[in-house]
Design an enzyme around this catalytic site. Structure first.
Site, mmCIF file in Angstrom:
data_model
loop_
_atom_site.group_PDB
_atom_site.id
_atom_site.type_symbol
_atom_site.label_atom_id
_atom_site.label_comp_id
_atom_site.label_asym_id
_atom_site.label_seq_id
_atom_site.Cartn_x
_atom_site.Cartn_y
_atom_site.Cartn_z
ATOM 1 N N SER A 48 0.803 -1.224 0.000
ATOM 2 C CA SER A 48 0.000 0.000 0.000
ATOM 3 C C SER A 48 0.833 1.270 0.000
ATOM 4 O O SER A 48 0.313 2.344 -0.312
ATOM 5 C CB SER A 48 -0.938 0.009 1.212
ATOM 6 O OG SER A 48 -0.209 -0.084 2.420
ATOM 7 N N ASP A 354 -4.174 7.521 8.266
ATOM 8 C CA ASP A 354 -5.294 6.690 8.732
ATOM 9 C C ASP A 354 -4.889 5.648 9.769
ATOM 10 O O ASP A 354 -5.613 4.694 10.009
ATOM 11 C CB ASP A 354 -5.962 5.992 7.544
ATOM 12 C CG ASP A 354 -4.993 5.116 6.755
ATOM 13 O OD1 ASP A 354 -3.820 4.970 7.191
ATOM 14 O OD2 ASP A 354 -5.386 4.577 5.698
ATOM 15 N N HIS A 357 -1.039 4.434 7.063
ATOM 16 C CA HIS A 357 -0.356 5.059 5.928
ATOM 17 C C HIS A 357 -0.053 6.524 6.203
ATOM 18 O O HIS A 357 -0.708 7.159 7.030
ATOM 19 C CB HIS A 357 -1.240 4.933 4.673
ATOM 20 C CG HIS A 357 -1.743 3.541 4.445
ATOM 21 N ND1 HIS A 357 -3.010 3.130 4.828
ATOM 22 C CD2 HIS A 357 -1.141 2.462 3.903
ATOM 23 C CE1 HIS A 357 -3.172 1.848 4.518
ATOM 24 N NE2 HIS A 357 -2.042 1.421 3.965
#
Length: 392
Positions: A48, A354, A357
């Protein structure tokens, strides 16, 4: 290119200094940019930290507003409020943002490269409980399929697809960027002790090395390997493993996770040097993301941030504003009360977006430090005509 962020009172002084420095650098280092960052295409692998939409395109997960609010003004498939490190790096290379391999809409163009990174991905093969099935080995298989199909189309259709697909020489001249391993280490702590996690690192890196060899066999010669960041400083890990204050370091990060990340990086660095020695015609660059991010967290106020560990988008308030039961943008009933994980007023004050990240602002800082060249092995700091992004 953003150069300096300054207060109004300092702006005239710094702007004049910027002009002088720019002229001097332009005179004495006119070709450095092209030497270091002139790649015709970028092939990216990872999780991610660099996924531009693959996991979302696969239909495995979905992200809703406020994801993407800072730059794209809507969710872009990235797990961020805006741009990722890879986006900033490509911008400096004067290349377009990478289209995700699995994105079939939006008229994707792969002439300048392709992104195979997918959120939740690991170096080790996925298992039934994995967030993503797209392990490093599978991403490489996707790349090999992409390359084979692209060459086939170009050979059969003449010029029809030339502006959409990379020519064959781009695969040897292009840059292969890899940022993966975070989920292997962080995920292991849910079922293993610290000693067991540390003991698993050699087998993880054996799999990684096998993947590098596959890329080399496919013609890859220019490789950037990003190490993993300070995992113990992510709100998700602090909330789960840092409830006992004795397990936290001086910055409030989980010591065990950072210890594992450091050992992983140490062995990853050794493996990168070994690979370079085995394949001298390759150009392997090891990038120390851990040091950059650790420096940012330790000296956050110096770099213009106000919240080093707290998530911008979440629920619960200080100190972490993170609850594993609800993700950014979701509305759920928790403990009998309907709550929404909303974004903070100014994400540029936060390092973490969040709980897992980084924010766009933090990603911009990290990319600016990468581009100094001093966090790389081999270093290239004396060859980069870049201004650092400074905050006063």
């Amino acid at each position: 290119m953003a150069l300096l962020f300054v207060s109004n009172s300092m702006a005239p002084i710094v702007n004049n200094l910027s002009i002088v420095l720019f002229i001097l650098i332009s005179l004495f280092l006119p070709s450095s940019f092209s030497i270091i960052l002139k790649y015709p295409a970028i092939i990216n692998f990872g999780d991610s930290n660099s996924d531009t939409g693959n996991l979302i395109s696969a239909g495995i997960e979905n992200v809703n507003p406020p994801y993407g609010q800072t730059y794209f003004n809507l969710p872009s498939g990235r797990y961020c409020d805006g741009r990722l490190i890879v986006d900033f790096l490509l911008d400096e290379m004067d290349l377009p943002f990478l289209n995700p391999y699995l994105d079939s809409l939006g008229l994707p163009n792969f002439k300048k490269g392709c992104n195979f990174a997918a959120a939740g991905s690991t170096i080790l093969p996925a298992n039934p409980t994995s967030v993503s099935p797209f392990s490093f080995d599978l991403q490489i298989s996707q790349f090999i399929r992409f390359k084979s199909r692209a060459i086939e189309l170009l050979s059969k259709t003449g010029r029809k697809y030339e502006k959409y697909l990379p020519p064959i020489d781009y695969y040897s001249k292009g840059l292969y960027m890899i940022d993966i391993g975070q989920n292997d280490i962080a995920g292991a702590f849910y079922s293993k002790t610290l000693d067991q996690v540390l003991a698993s690192i050699p087998s993880i890196l054996e799999t990684f090395e096998a993947g590098l060899k596959r890329l080399y066999e496919e013609g890859g010669r220019n490789i950037w390997i990003h190490n993993t960041g300070p995992l113990g400083c992510l709100a998700q890990n602090i909330a789960k493993f840092g409830t006992d204050s004795t397990k936290l370091d001086e910055f409030g990060c989980v010591s065990s996770h950072n210890q594992a990340a450091k050992l992983f990086n140490l062995q990853l660095h050794a493996m990168s040097n070994k690979f370079q020695a085995q394949y001298p015609d390759a150009n392997v660059t090891y990038v120390d993301i851990f040091s950059i991010k650790s420096n940012l967290i330790a000296n956050y106020s110096r770099f213009g941030f106000e919240k080093p560990l707290m998530a911008c988008c979440g629920v619960g308030g200080a100190p972490l504003n993170y609850d594993s039961r609800i993700t950014c943008g979701q509305t759920k009933v928790l403990d009998g009360i309907s709550v929404t994980a909303k974004a903070c007023n100014d994400s540029s004050e936060y390092i973490n977006w969040d709980g897992i990240h980084y924010t766009e602002a933090a990603n911009e800082f990290v990319s600016s430090q990468i581009l100094t060249g001093k966090y790389s092995d081999p270093p290239f700091s004396d060859q980069m005509p870049f201004f650092l992004t400074l905050k006063f």
